[in-house]
Design a protein around this motif. Structure first.
Motif, mmCIF file in Angstrom:
data_model
loop_
_atom_site.group_PDB
_atom_site.id
_atom_site.type_symbol
_atom_site.label_atom_id
_atom_site.label_comp_id
_atom_site.label_asym_id
_atom_site.label_seq_id
_atom_site.Cartn_x
_atom_site.Cartn_y
_atom_site.Cartn_z
ATOM 1 N N LEU A 43 6.848 -3.571 -8.955
ATOM 2 C CA LEU A 43 7.126 -3.777 -7.536
ATOM 3 C C LEU A 43 8.616 -3.640 -7.280
ATOM 4 O O LEU A 43 9.437 -4.118 -8.076
ATOM 5 C CB LEU A 43 6.647 -5.155 -7.072
ATOM 6 N N PHE A 63 4.749 0.537 -7.351
ATOM 7 C CA PHE A 63 4.538 0.282 -5.925
ATOM 8 C C PHE A 63 5.882 -0.027 -5.286
ATOM 9 O O PHE A 63 6.600 -0.931 -5.732
ATOM 10 C CB PHE A 63 3.591 -0.902 -5.721
ATOM 11 N N VAL A 84 3.656 0.952 -0.402
ATOM 12 C CA VAL A 84 2.691 -0.117 -0.150
ATOM 13 C C VAL A 84 3.296 -1.208 0.731
ATOM 14 O O VAL A 84 4.507 -1.280 0.928
ATOM 15 C CB VAL A 84 2.214 -0.767 -1.477
ATOM 16 N N VAL A 86 3.908 -4.916 0.376
ATOM 17 C CA VAL A 86 3.961 -5.820 -0.776
ATOM 18 C C VAL A 86 3.225 -7.132 -0.527
ATOM 19 O O VAL A 86 2.978 -7.888 -1.469
ATOM 20 C CB VAL A 86 5.424 -6.118 -1.188
ATOM 21 N N LEU A 89 -1.293 -5.759 -1.315
ATOM 22 C CA LEU A 89 -1.349 -4.685 -2.305
ATOM 23 C C LEU A 89 -2.735 -4.041 -2.335
ATOM 24 O O LEU A 89 -3.746 -4.741 -2.219
ATOM 25 C CB LEU A 89 -0.997 -5.240 -3.690
#
Length: 236
Positions: A43, A63, A84, A86, A89
């Motif tokens: 992330l 992502f 994305v 966050v 997801l």
């Protein structure tokens, strides 16, 4: 303001960024020794660290949040990166073995919701590695690097935040003991300085790293104490 994906990419291509990625990456690998065959989600901007985990046999995806932007990764294969939300997801519950969040939590407007979403997608006992700027260290104070943006954390603050979201810390460390400098020779010396300075103090590094696992038992909500008396403002 959060740096965009091009800013991150340029930083990690420079000598200072390459040295930082190598040092922080060593610490990541030290705390994640068995990743072969594991489903790993990165992330934020985690590409330098996902590449090392992939070399050890992990199955990663990257992502990236909408405010940051996304880039094609890896260059020589089908894309494993995506843009994305966050806080939502595109993953099923309990579907990944590990999450590594870099340049992510410090930019989250809702950090508790960010961590709770990580908890949702992790398998029972799954691992998470959070890397954030270390409060009161030079890297967090200078905007010349990505570690100088967003909200820095202390170890105590990060532990409390993670525990409240049922992520049980297993340990912590710091990296980047030497203050940032763009001089090429200075960047090359960073690895040699790292270990001796760490002996002087574990918390001296500019990047704070906490690794934790997913708790499966419930937490007790802390009750708020109700005052027995109500303050009154008296008139003249």
């Amino acid at each position: 303001m959060q740096p965009d994906v091009l800013t991150y990419n340029r930083f990690y291509q420079r000598p200072l960024g390459a040295a930082a990625a190598s040092i922080v990456g060593d610490m990541v690998m030290r705390h994640t020794p068995h990743v072969s065959g594991k489903r790993v989600v990165g992330l934020g901007y985690s590409l330098p660290y996902l590449e090392r985990l992939m070399a050890e046999g992990a199955l990663p995806v990257a992502f990236m949040p909408a405010r940051q932007g996304v880039c094609h990764w890896p260059d020589s294969a089908s894309p494993l990166s995506a843009l994305v939300d966050v806080y939502d997801l595109p993953l099923a519950d309990s579907s990944v073995d590990m999450v590594i969040a870099v340049h992510a939590l410090e930019h989250a407007n809702r950090p508790a919701a960010f961590l709770r979403e990580i908890w949702r997608v992790l398998v029972p006992g799954g691992k998470v590695m959070i890397i954030v700027p270390n409060r009161r260290r030079m890297w967090a104070a200078l905007e010349a690097t990505p570690f100088g943006h967003g909200r820095p954390y202390s170890k105590g603050q990060l532990y409390t935040l993670m525990e409240d979201q049922m992520l049980s810390p297993l340990g912590w460390s710091t990296a980047l003991m030497q203050p940032p400098c763009g001089i090429k020779l200075f960047a090359k010396s960073m690895r040699f300085v790292e270990t001796p300075v760490r002996i002087l103090g574990k918390n001296l590094g500019g990047a704070l790293m906490v690794h934790a696992d997913k708790q499966m038992y419930g937490t007790v909500v802390k009750s708020r104490r109700v005052p027995r008396t109500v303050p009154v403002v008296m008139g003249p």
